[in-house]
Every structure is written in structure tokens, then in C-alpha cells.
Design an enzyme around this catalytic site. Structure first.
Site, PDB file in Angstrom:
ATOM      1  N   HIS A   6      -3.860   1.358  -3.324  1.00 53.51           N
ATOM      2  CA  HIS A   6      -2.222   1.673  -2.648  1.00 53.51           C
ATOM      3  C   HIS A   6      -1.650   0.354  -1.722  1.00 53.51           C
ATOM      4  CE1 HIS A   6      -1.729   5.186  -4.581  1.00 53.51           C
ATOM      5  NE2 HIS A   6      -3.362   5.360  -4.585  1.00 53.51           N
TER       6      HIS A   6
HETATM    7  O1  RIB Z   1       0.259   8.160  -1.566  1.00 54.77           O
HETATM    8  C1  RIB Z   1      -1.309   6.991  -1.614  1.00 54.77           C
HETATM    9  C2  RIB Z   1      -1.399   7.190   0.259  1.00 54.77           C
HETATM   10  O2  RIB Z   1      -1.667   8.393   0.168  1.00 54.77           O
HETATM   11  C3  RIB Z   1      -1.495   6.072   0.567  1.00 54.77           C
HETATM   12  O3  RIB Z   1      -2.060   5.346   1.524  1.00 54.77           O
HETATM   13  C4  RIB Z   1      -2.986   6.896   0.774  1.00 54.77           C
HETATM   14  O4  RIB Z   1      -4.032   6.129   2.089  1.00 54.77           O
HETATM   15  C5  RIB Z   1      -2.720   8.072   1.111  1.00 54.77           C
HETATM   16  O5  RIB Z   1      -2.215   8.196   2.232  1.00 54.77           O
END
Ligand code: RIB
Ligand code: CA
Length: 318
Positions: free
Chosen positions: A241
Site C-alpha cells: 500500500h
Molecule cells: O490499510 C492499509 C494501511 O494500514 C497501510 O498503511 C498499512 O501499513 C496499515 O497502516
């Protein structure tokens, strides 16, 4: 040599390392002018996310400072993500101890002073938005100082509830402050980040770099992917992500998106933490406040991430 990305924006990374936050740090160091790192409670408690950020700072010999921030959301109770990142927030590898701890415990002041002193800085939050909201509340003038906010969070579906993605769900009140602040906002939500997976062939590529740092990253990826695959019906690897919030600024040509109005649900019994994205084709919808990323050239993005990891591996061996 740093990446010759089309743009080298000045960015301040606010994060909750977190396996994918680590990659955001690596990519930011390689492709942007990284002016500092602030940490927030999220994937793990603040002491852990801060320790993890210091581990990466020192393993990469980064000449940047780390500043710890909020240890809990504005209103909600803290909710961590050990089921994905492990108790430490960065399970799966033997991590080298950092040379030093955080450089301050006042992330909010660091954010305010940095953005006021060097106009045109991008805030890149990849965890819950608590620090950013606190800074905006303490210094509303920041909206006029910063270039904008490129965040990882939200989407048309959730990963902590059917409606809410973790970063928004963990502190919806903070997210509402940020999304309503008036700054230029780019949103890398789950719709785009789930196009960017760390698959076994990509993990093997990183392992084959065979440096101490990249071997740690390969181990972290194996753990992260194992947790993702166990939790999903069908997924080929963990969604990477957070680096997309950085690449959206350094490699904008790799993305497609649309300007939308996005509001944050803070009260719904089933929808708290939802990013309510107005995708209607009607003329009397509210004016857009967010550039919502919808597609990424995943292979090209991976090529940039891989180069950044290779550079970090070389840097760590010096
Ligand atoms: O949903 C994904 C996010 O939540 C990313 O930033 C992961 O590191 C968690 O923080
Ligand atoms: Ca994160």
C-alpha cells in the site's frame, strides 16, 4: 545514485511502520527529497512504530530525523494490527538495533516548523492521520504552506470492516479534519493499492540482491505475504500500500485517477471510517476535494521500488 524520477518533491513522511511503511521510507529516500519522518501509533503502539522507523533510518544510514507523535487517536480507542504486522509491527525478520532512538517526541511541532520553513513540502501520511490532524488544528496556516497531502487510505471497500480501510478507520475524526482542510489531497486507497502486490517472483528478485538489508526486506515480505494470503480468499501476495502514496508524487505518470468529493463517516454503526466517495455523474454533486487514484502501472511501479531497494542495499553495505 538517487532515482532520476521526473520529479523529486520535498516530502515529510508520517508513518506507522509497518511492513509497507518501510518500503515507503526506502522509496522516498530514493526518489524524493525526504526532509523527515514522523511516527504515529497504528499498526503497532507508538514505541514500536517509532523504534521500527529508527531501525530503517539507521540501517539505510539516512541523514534524516525521526520524531514520534500521537500514541492514540483523537477520540477512538487505539486499535493495532498485529494480525497483519505482528506484535512488533515489523515481525518476520531479525532487525538490527538502531544507532539511536527518535530525535524528538514532538512530531506535530516538527511538522509545523518544517512546513512553515520550507514552503512547498508534501505531507505523505501512510498511517492513521492523527499527527496530521493535530498539526492542522494547531496551525491552520499549514494549508497555505504545503504543496499538498498524498496519503494512503480509504477506498470504495474496506479491510478492517466491509466499508473502512485501516488508516481511516483507526482515527476517523482525524481523517475528517484532514479531508476537510482544503489542501490538495491525493488518495491512494485500496482500489489502487490492491493492484500492487508483492508476489513470490518479486520477493525472489529482492532476495537475489543478496545484501544484508535486502535480505531483511525479503524476510519481511515473506511474513507480510503469508499473513495476507492466510486472511484472503484469493490474493497472490501482500498489497504494498504505502509506497504508492510516495510514487503518486514522484512518478505521477504511472497512475490514473479522478477528482472526487470524499467525506469521512465518523458515526455509522456499520460505516465508521468509510471514505464516502461521490462517483455520481450528476451536476449538483459537491465540488471535488480529493484526487482519487484508480489505476497504477504495477510493473513499472515495482521496477522503481526494486531499484530503490537495490540502492538501499548498496547504501547499507558501505
Ligand atoms: O490499510 C492499509 C494501511 O494500514 C497501510 O498503511 C498499512 O501499513 C496499515 O497502516
Ligand atoms: Ca502504514
Amino acid at each position: 545514485m538517487p532515482d532520476d524520477s521526473p520529479d523529486r518533491p520535498r516530502i515529510l513522511l508520517d508513518c506507522d511502520p509497518g511492513h509497507d511503511d518501510v518500503v515507503a521510507i526506502v522509496v522516498a529516500a530514493h526518489t524524493a527529497e525526504l526532509v523527515g519522518i514522523t511516527t504515529v501509533a497504528g499498526n503497532a503502539p507508538l514505541d514500536r512504530t517509532t523504534y521500527n522507523a529508527c531501525v530503517i533510518r539507521d540501517a539505510m544510514r539516512l541523514p534524516v530525523t525521526v520524531h514520534s507523535g500521537a500514541e492514540r487517536p483523537l477520540v477512538a480507542e487505539p486499535k493495532f494490527a498485529a494480525f497483519i504486522h505482528g506484535q512488533s509491527g515489523l515481525d518476520g525478520a531479525e532487525l538490527p538495533a538502531p544507532d539511536r532512538g527518535a530525535d524528538s517526541t514532538d512530531a506535530v511541532s516538527f511538522i509545523i516548523e518544517t512546513c512553515r520553513s520550507s514552503e512547498g513540502t508534501w505531507l505523505v501520511p501512510t498511517g492513521p492521520l492523527t499527527n496530521i490532524a493535530l498539526a492542522l488544528r494547531a496551525a491552520p496556516d499549514l494549508v497555505g504552506c504545503i504543496a499538498g497531502i498524498s496519503l494512503m487510505g480509504g477506498g470504495t471497500f474496506g479491510n478492517r470492516t466491509p466499508a473502512a480501510e485501516y488508516n481511516i478507520w483507526a482515527d476517523p475524526e482525524a481523517a475528517a479534519i484532514v479531508f476537510e482542510c482544503g489542501a490538495q489531497i491525493t488518495m491512494a486507497g485500496l482500489d489502487v493499492t490492491h493492484q500492487f502486490l508483492v508476489t513470490p517472483p518479486r520477493i525472489d528478485q529482492v532476495a537475489a540482491l543478496d545484501t544484508p538489508f535486502t535480505s531483511i526486506i525479503a524476510d519481511l515480505f515473506r511474513f507480510f505475504s503469508r499473513m495476507y494470503i492466510a486472511r484472503h480468499d484469493h490474493i497472490a501476495g501482500a498489497a504494498l500500500h504505502d509506497p504508492l502514496a510516495v510514487l503518486a508524487l514522484t512518478h505521477p505518470h504511472l497512475f490514473r485517477g479522478t477528482d472526487r468529493h470524499v467525506s469521512i463517516e465518523t458515526h455509522g454503526r456499520h460505516t465508521a471510517g468509510m471514505t464516502v466517495i461521490d462517483r455520481r455523474g450528476i451536476t449538483d454533486r459537491e465540488q471535488s476535494n480529493v484526487h482519487v487514484l484508480e489505476h497504477v502501472d504495477a510493473d513499472a511501479a515495482w521496477s522503481v521500488v526494486f531499484d530503490a531497494l537495490a540502492e538501499a542495499g548498496r547504501r547499507s553495505c558501505r
